[in-house]
Design an enzyme around this catalytic site. Sequence first.
Site, short mmCIF file in Angstrom:
data_model
loop_
_atom_site.label_atom_id
_atom_site.label_comp_id
_atom_site.label_asym_id
_atom_site.label_seq_id
_atom_site.Cartn_x
_atom_site.Cartn_y
_atom_site.Cartn_z
N GLN A 146 0.85 -1.09 0.09
CA GLN A 146 0.14 -0.49 0.33
C GLN A 146 0.47 1.29 -0.19
O GLN A 146 0.73 2.46 -0.46
CB GLN A 146 -1.22 -0.06 1.14
CG GLN A 146 -2.73 1.16 0.96
CD GLN A 146 -3.19 0.38 0.08
OE1 GLN A 146 -3.70 -0.66 0.25
NE2 GLN A 146 -3.78 1.35 -0.16
N LYS A 174 -2.82 -0.98 6.35
CA LYS A 174 -3.22 -1.93 6.85
C LYS A 174 -3.72 -2.62 7.98
O LYS A 174 -3.05 -2.32 9.29
CB LYS A 174 -2.70 -3.08 5.86
CG LYS A 174 -4.09 -3.91 4.79
CD LYS A 174 -4.45 -2.89 3.81
CE LYS A 174 -5.20 -3.42 2.94
NZ LYS A 174 -5.46 -3.21 1.62
N ASP A 221 -12.16 -3.22 2.53
CA ASP A 221 -11.73 -4.26 2.64
C ASP A 221 -11.90 -5.86 2.25
O ASP A 221 -13.24 -5.23 2.64
CB ASP A 221 -9.65 -4.62 2.79
CG ASP A 221 -8.76 -5.31 1.74
OD1 ASP A 221 -8.37 -4.50 0.81
OD2 ASP A 221 -8.52 -6.29 2.00
N SER A 254 -10.29 6.99 -2.69
CA SER A 254 -10.43 6.78 -1.03
C SER A 254 -9.77 8.29 -1.37
O SER A 254 -10.12 9.60 -0.19
CB SER A 254 -9.46 5.91 -0.91
OG SER A 254 -10.22 5.32 -0.83
#
Length: 458
Positions: free
Chosen positions: A96, A111, A151, A382
Site C-alpha cells: 500500500q 493496513k 477491504d 479514497s
Amino acid sequence: MVQPTEPEFEQALLELTTSLGPFLHTHPEYKKALEIVQIPERIVQFRVTWEDDEGQCRVQRGYRVQYNSALGPYKGGLRLHPSVNLSILKFLGFEQTFKNALTGLSMGGGKGGSDFDPKGKSDAEIRRFCQAFMTELSRHIGKDTDVPAGDIGTGGREVAFMFGQYKKLRNEWVGVLTGKGLTWGGSYIRPEATGYGLIYYVEHMIAKFCPEHTLASPSTLVAISGSGNVAQYTALKVLELGGTVLSLSDSKGSLIVRNPSAGKGITKELVESIQALKLSGGALSTLSLTASTGIEYVPGERPWALLPTVHIALPCATQNEVSGAEAEALVKAGVRIVAEGSNMGCTVQAIEVFEAARKKGGKSSVWYAPGKASNCGGVAVSGLEMAQNSQRLTWTSEEVDAKLKGIMTNCFNICYDAGSKFSGESLAGGELPSLLSGANVAGFIKVADAMKAQGDWW
C-alpha cells in the site's frame, strides 16, 4: 530449507528487492532507504470482545499496521477474514505504501483488520463486532493520522457501523474512514473505482502493445477471477466497453464460458444478480444456470487453466491466486495482458512465467502489470473522498471519473518510463519495459526521497 515466518510479507519484500536490484547497483546510496522502509513505523495489535446473538462472549484479534507516513496520513483498508494475520497485513501495508505513492496523492501506507468472519453472521452481530473493533481502533486513527477504508469482508455496511461508533466516541464528524455512504460523506465512483481503474490502466497497455485486442470488440476475451466488488465492476466496465467476459469465481469454484465464439459470455444481468447474491453471503454454486447461457459452474477450480483462449487475464480475488502452472496455461491459451486487480495476485513463479514471455517478444509475448499499479484506482478515489470531506464538497460522478482516469494515465506513464529507465534491461526498438520493475522503482524512489528529506535516513 528454512521456512519463512511471514511468507506473504517476505514474498512482497523479495519482489521489491529483486526489482530494485539494477537501480540500487547504480544508486547504492538508496540501499539504506530500502533497509529502513521495510520496517513498519508502528504495529498495533489488540483484543476485540463482542456478543453473539446467543448472548455468548466472542473474542477476535484486531490489528492496524501503520507502515509509512512519509507522503501523508496512513491509508489502507480493513480486512475482515479468518485468514487475517500479521504477515498478510504487513504485506498489504508494505504494498500500500508504494501503491499510494503511484497515485500522486498525499497518502502514506497502512493496513488493518481482524480474523472475524462476517459470513454467516447476522446484521446485529456484525454491528456489535464493528462497534467493539472501532472502540479500540479509534485510539490510533484520525483524519490527519490514519484513514482506514474497506477491504475483503468490509463493505459499506461495516464502514457505516465503524464510522458511527467513531463519531460517538470522539464527538466529531470527520472523514476518518473512506467508502462511506453517498449521503454522509462518501464519494461517487468509490465502489467502482478499483475495477474501473484497472480497466483504464489496461486500456493504456492495449494501446501500446496489442491494439487488435481493444475492449471495444466482442472478440476480445477477458478472464476475471473473484466475484466481489473489484471483480464485479471490472466485469461491468469490460461489458460497457464491448468486450467479452469469460469467467468469475469465488472460493468454492468458477463460472466459465468455454465457447464464446457462439456470442455467449457473462452478461450485465448475471453480474448484477451476483452482486445481490454476494450481499446476502451467497455462493456462485447456488446460481441457476441453464444450458442456453453457455455458462457452466466448475467446483473447486480457479478459471485460469479452464479456458481454451484468453486475451486478457485480470486476477481480482486475493493474493497468490495465479500459480506458475496456471500462468503457463494462460500463456498457452494466448494471453497477451495480465493485470492484477487483487494485491499480489500472482505467485513468484507466475510472475517469472509472464516476465519470461514478455522478454521473448513477438506475437506470443505477454505484458504483466502488478497490483500496486494496476489496482491503485480504489485508493486513489479514497484519496479524492478525503479531499471532498476536507472541503465539505461532493464532486459529480463525471468529475470523479475524470480524475480517476487522469490518475491511472499518470500511473501507467510513470511505470512505463521507470521500467524503461531502471529495469537494467537493454530494450531494442519495440520491446516492452517491465511494468513490475517500473512500479516498484518509481514508488520506492518517491517514498525514499520524502523519507530522506524528513530525516528518516541519511
